[in-house]
Design an enzyme around this catalytic site. Structure first.
Site, PDB file in Angstrom:
ATOM      1  N   GLY A 116     -20.251  17.810  13.967  1.00 28.77           N
ATOM      2  CA  GLY A 116     -20.021  17.743  12.528  1.00 28.77           C
ATOM      3  C   GLY A 116     -20.702  16.527  11.915  1.00 28.77           C
ATOM      4  O   GLY A 116     -21.462  15.816  12.589  1.00 28.77           O
ATOM      5  N   ASP A 164     -15.988  24.296   9.471  1.00 32.49           N
ATOM      6  CA  ASP A 164     -15.755  24.072   8.037  1.00 32.49           C
ATOM      7  C   ASP A 164     -16.860  24.627   7.124  1.00 32.49           C
ATOM      8  O   ASP A 164     -16.632  24.845   5.950  1.00 32.49           O
ATOM      9  CB  ASP A 164     -15.597  22.574   7.751  1.00 32.49           C
ATOM     10  CG  ASP A 164     -14.437  21.970   8.525  1.00 32.49           C
ATOM     11  OD1 ASP A 164     -13.552  22.743   8.966  1.00 32.49           O
ATOM     12  OD2 ASP A 164     -14.416  20.742   8.720  1.00 32.49           O
ATOM     13  N   HIS A 296      -5.162  25.393  14.714  1.00 30.30           N
ATOM     14  CA  HIS A 296      -6.295  25.403  15.643  1.00 30.30           C
ATOM     15  C   HIS A 296      -6.622  26.775  16.211  1.00 30.30           C
ATOM     16  O   HIS A 296      -7.649  26.927  16.879  1.00 30.30           O
ATOM     17  CB  HIS A 296      -6.061  24.389  16.768  1.00 30.30           C
ATOM     18  CG  HIS A 296      -6.175  22.978  16.276  1.00 30.30           C
ATOM     19  ND1 HIS A 296      -5.138  22.351  15.623  1.00 30.30           N
ATOM     20  CD2 HIS A 296      -7.207  22.101  16.296  1.00 30.30           C
ATOM     21  CE1 HIS A 296      -5.529  21.131  15.274  1.00 30.30           C
ATOM     22  NE2 HIS A 296      -6.774  20.951  15.662  1.00 30.30           N
ATOM     23  N   ARG A 299     -10.087  27.618  15.464  1.00 33.78           N
ATOM     24  CA  ARG A 299     -11.223  27.067  16.206  1.00 33.78           C
ATOM     25  C   ARG A 299     -11.400  27.767  17.552  1.00 33.78           C
ATOM     26  O   ARG A 299     -12.396  27.546  18.239  1.00 33.78           O
ATOM     27  CB  ARG A 299     -10.999  25.568  16.451  1.00 33.78           C
ATOM     28  CG  ARG A 299     -11.048  24.723  15.203  1.00 33.78           C
ATOM     29  CD  ARG A 299     -11.939  23.516  15.348  1.00 33.78           C
ATOM     30  NE  ARG A 299     -11.558  22.606  16.374  1.00 33.78           N
ATOM     31  CZ  ARG A 299     -10.935  21.428  16.181  1.00 33.78           C
ATOM     32  NH1 ARG A 299     -10.600  21.064  14.952  1.00 33.78           N
ATOM     33  NH2 ARG A 299     -10.677  20.638  17.171  1.00 33.78           N
ATOM     34  N   MET A 566     -26.290  51.971  19.917  1.00 36.52           N
ATOM     35  CA  MET A 566     -26.847  52.814  18.849  1.00 36.52           C
ATOM     36  C   MET A 566     -27.996  52.105  18.123  1.00 36.52           C
ATOM     37  O   MET A 566     -28.349  50.983  18.470  1.00 36.52           O
ATOM     38  CB  MET A 566     -25.748  53.181  17.877  1.00 36.52           C
ATOM     39  CG  MET A 566     -24.792  54.225  18.415  1.00 36.52           C
ATOM     40  SD  MET A 566     -23.535  54.588  17.190  1.00 36.52           S
ATOM     41  CE  MET A 566     -22.908  56.147  17.797  1.00 36.52           C
TER      42      MET A 566
HETATM   43  O1  F6P Z   1     -13.742  19.819  11.209  1.00 35.16           O
HETATM   44  C1  F6P Z   1     -13.124  20.848  11.882  1.00 35.16           C
HETATM   45  C2  F6P Z   1     -11.619  20.767  11.717  1.00 35.16           C
HETATM   46  O2  F6P Z   1     -11.052  21.874  12.393  1.00 35.16           O
HETATM   47  C3  F6P Z   1     -11.118  20.723  10.281  1.00 35.16           C
HETATM   48  O3  F6P Z   1     -11.136  21.974   9.632  1.00 35.16           O
HETATM   49  C4  F6P Z   1      -9.738  20.149  10.462  1.00 35.16           C
HETATM   50  O4  F6P Z   1      -9.333  19.488   9.300  1.00 35.16           O
HETATM   51  C5  F6P Z   1      -9.938  19.179  11.589  1.00 35.16           C
HETATM   52  O5  F6P Z   1     -11.110  19.596  12.285  1.00 35.16           O
HETATM   53  C6  F6P Z   1      -8.785  19.100  12.545  1.00 35.16           C
HETATM   54  O6  F6P Z   1      -9.075  18.067  13.445  1.00 35.16           O
HETATM   55  P1  F6P Z   1      -8.329  17.840  14.846  1.00 35.16           P
HETATM   56  O7  F6P Z   1      -8.747  18.942  15.754  1.00 35.16           O
HETATM   57  O8  F6P Z   1      -8.824  16.531  15.319  1.00 35.16           O
HETATM   58  O9  F6P Z   1      -6.884  17.901  14.571  1.00 35.16           O
END
Ligand code: F6P
Length: 741
Positions: A116, A164, A296, A299, A566
């Site tokens: 990031g 993000d 999370h 992610r 396909m």
């Molecule tokens: O930058 C990615 C992100 O997932 C943000 O959307 C979120 O605010 C942050 O990281 C959360 O961070 P961490 O994983 O350190 O709690």
């Protein structure tokens, strides 16, 4: 899309390191794999840095030379197999000095950082300080002057890995599309509970200062209200929200969803929490409301097809940038449409951070503008779609009657397109008529008006509720169709469909008195005037999910699978599916299949399995060759495998055009169709209406006159030509596949 392979120049690096840093993002593994294999293919030694920037500071076995095999089997894994960290040590000069020493000791002076804005700006700082840090290290006796002379500069390229999607210099960041998948899956699931209990769910999504996930998540799920940092809730936003949700209940909406971006603040700078939104809804509306914080989960999980593609393309481009221009300013490698772009890294970081300052200083209009045109347009569009009821026609304007129909095979996202067509047209004061079963239904007069709520929930609905087929009207049908259109007082026709839909539209186009606008919807992605058609992304994700499973079966049993996908005469699904799953061979209709090629591939498979290879994966587009069918290839390979491996075929078939549309297809359907309807309204109201095709070209919505695609009527013409943009990815696919062998 891709640059030609650069020749090595005398100053080009010979050793390269790659790392992932900051929050993990799905698709980072694809980027690492592409960096490693592209570096090795260019003759470099490649080091992987484990545990992010912390690994660079720590050195030791956290920086290891890697081979092609070390990055095998990682494409489908979520997160980053290199590990990542938010590193405090690297913020200190001493940490960066240790990092410089660790690199110089390994003769590494080229770095690809995937992370990031924090990680990328940290890396840029290391690059700026590099000469001084090396002098300090010489002063300390940690390295000698000859090492400094060999590594006078650090070459740096950054790739943005972050869910993000908040970064300047790229349309998309790695991980954002997968996060949208997670959000969409969760909200789709919540919709059923919300609907059963007539509840409201307040869902908080990630994104820091950026409202991208909340905004696009709302478009993709049909959420009824969204709160994003770039457009903070006004002084009485609670009343505005309650009005929208209350009127929705009034017209029979059973489920309400409010999406709240985690970084949203009100006009006084106070955080707006999901809990507060819930309390307001309960107190003012008596709603039975619940909060879900997705956290999370967004992610996690296996990367989407797009994130695998994006990581792959950017990883490859990063290495070639380092080789081609090692002394240049550090670059951020990004994507615009399907083109790779390079932008000055430090400027991108600075501009990204300036949006956060604009938001903090309450300069919201400027913050919104800096997010770019498609962000702003999407926000405006969302505000129209979520209204509980249409607004009224402006005085003096004629209400139009617009008909919508499908043509061609079903494509996921067709229902989402009809939904937005209706909502946008009705909001402008017009009537929308649904034509059942495509041109056949038009001929038979199966035309009915739709009302605002009739498309409720269609954003996520698979299939095509209106019905679709391959019927193409012929010259004899024209007068009957014209009569039906007249009887139903149709002022304009929207055709959402694939090739036969386009063919039908083309035949009618100039012969009718009304305008026709076509919206591309086909899993094959074989339509003119658009880089991508609605449905192709869903099909690709379906292929990726199924092939991941097939690979697990293959690796367990030392097998080679020949998977047929396909696409008919278009190799988009085969090539992109092959790249996203790590197939070692891909057979495309644009190239055909020869016996010589089969024989070479068989030799390579035999050699691989003789040397310990555990699985083989070949992807064949269903239109690749009339003679060398999937079953022929399976028999041939089985018969000629010398007992080293056995072969199975898997024809994925119609699972590829079923299933719920992917977030990308829902968003694409929404944006393209909204633009198409506005175009149709403008044409229908003009004295000289013209028919057109809407398309997404290089990330922008464009219209092409329908008459300009006359080769559509000629069935002998290859659609699209062999120069489809994805064919430029062929060398990259081959290079990565070679690493798979
Ligand atoms: O930058 C990615 C992100 O997932 C943000 O959307 C979120 O605010 C942050 O990281 C959360 O961070 P961490 O994983 O350190 O709690």
């Amino acid at each position: 899309m891709l640059m030609r392979q650069s020749c090595r120049v005398p100053t080009a690096p010979v050793k390269l390191a790659v790392l992932t840093s900051g929050g993990d993002a799905a698709g980072m593994n694809a980027a690492v794999r592409a960096v490693v294999r592209s570096g090795l293919a260019a003759g470099l030694e490649v080091f992987a840095v484990y545990e992010g920037l912390q690994g660079l500071v720590d050195g030791g076995d956290r920086i290891r030379s890697v081979s092609s095999a070390d990055v095998g089997g990682v494409l489908h894994q979520g997160g980053t197999f290199l590990g990542t960290a938010r590193c405090a040590d690297f913020r200190l000069r001493d940490g960066r000095r240790r990092a410089a020493r660790n690199l110089v000791e390994r003769d590494v002076d080229a770095l690809v950082v995937i992370g990031g804005d924090g990680s990328l700006s940290g890396a840029a700082e290391l690059r700026t300080e590099w000469p001084e840090l090396l002098d300090e290290l010489v002063g300390d006796g940690a390295i000698d002057q000859t090492q400094v002379d060999r590594h006078r500069r650090l070459s740096l390229v950054g790739i943005v890995g972050s869910i993000d999607n908040d970064m300047f210099g790229t349309d998309m960041t790695i991980g954002a599309d997968t996060a949208l998948h997670r959000i969409t899956e969760a909200v789709d699931a919540l919709q059923s509970t919300a609907s059963s209990h007539q509840r409201t769910f307040v869902v908080e999504v990630m994104g820091r200062n950026c409202g991208y996930l909340a905004l696009m998540g709302s478009l993709a799920t049909g959420a009824n209200f969204v709160l994003i940092p770039e457009s903070p809730p006004g002084p009485d936003w609670e009343t505005a929200m309650c009005d929208v949700l209350h009127s929705g209940r009034g017209i029979g909406r059973r489920a309400n969803i409010v999406l709240v971006a985690e970084g949203v603040r009100d006009i006084n700078g106070q955080p707006v929490t999901a809990a507060h939104v819930r309390a307001v809804l309960e107190e003012r509306l008596g709603e039975d409301a619940r909060v879900t914080i997705l956290g999370h989960v967004q992610r996690g999980g296996s990367p989407s097809a797009f994130d695998r593609y994006l990581g792959t393309v950017l990883g490859y481009a990063a290495v070639h940038r380092l080789l081609g221009s090692p002394d240049g300013e550090p670059q951020l490698v990004g994507i615009q449409g399907h083109h790779v772009t390079y932008s000055p890294l430090t400027e991108c970081v600075a501009r990204t951070r300036s949006i956060a300052s604009l938001i903090a200083n309450q300069n919201f209009d400027a913050a919104m503008a800096m997010r770019g045109g498609s962000f702003t347009d999407s926000y405006r569009l969302l505000r129209t779609i979520v209204q509980a009821l249409p607004r009224h026609l402006e005085p003096g304007r004629r209400a139009l009657r617009l008909a919508v129909l499908h043509g061609g095979d079903p494509a996921p996202g067709m229902n989402a397109a009809v939904r937005v067509a209706l909502r946008v047209a009705m909001d402008r004061g017009h009537t929308v008529l649904a034509v059942a079963d495509g041109f056949r239904g038009l001929l038979a007069g199966r035309i009915e008006p739709l009302d605002w709520m009739s498309v409720s929930g269609w954003v996520s609905r698979p299939g095509a509720e209106l019905g679709t087929n391959r019927f193409v009207p012929c010259a004899d049908d024209l007068s009957d169709i014209a009569a039906q259109l007249e009887a139903h007082r149709v002022d304009g026709l929207l055709v959402i469909g694939g090739r036969t839909g386009y063919l039908g539209a083309h035949r009618l186009g100039d012969r009718l008195a009304i305008p026709v606008v076509c919206v591309p919807a086909s899993i094959n992605n074989d339509l003119p005037a658009s880089d991508l058609s609605i449905g192709a992304d869903t099909a690709l994700n379906s292929i990726v999910t199924d092939v991941d499973k097939i690979k697990q079966s293959a690796v367990a049993s030392h097998r080679c699978f020949v998977v047929e996908v396909m696409g008919e005469r278009c190799g988009f699904l085969a090539l992109m599916g092959g790249m996203a799953t790590g197939a070692e061979r891909v057979y495309l209709p644009e190239e055909g299949i020869t016996l010589e090629r089969l024989s070479e591939d068989l030799d390579a498979l035999r050699a691989g399995f003789a040397h310990g290879k555990r699985l083989g994966l070949v992807i064949r587009g269903d239109g690749a060759d009339a003679l060398y069918t999937t079953s022929f290839i399976v028999s041939l390979f089985n018969h000629e495998s010398n007992g080293l491996f056995d072969v199975r075929g898997a024809i994925l078939g119609h699972v590829q055009d079923g299933g719920q549309p992917s977030p990308f297809d829902r968003i694409q359907a929404t944006r393209l169709t909204a633009a198409a309807v506005d175009h149709l309204i403008a044409q229908a109201g003009s004295d000289d209406p013209a028919s057109a095709i809407v398309g997404m070209r290089e990330g922008r919505i464009e219209f092409t006159p329908l008459r300009d695609v006359s080769d559509l009527v000629d069935d002998r013409v290859q659609h699209p030509p062999a120069s489809g943009w994805w064919m430029a990815l062929r060398p990259l696919a081959d290079m990565l596949a070679a690493g798979e062998r």
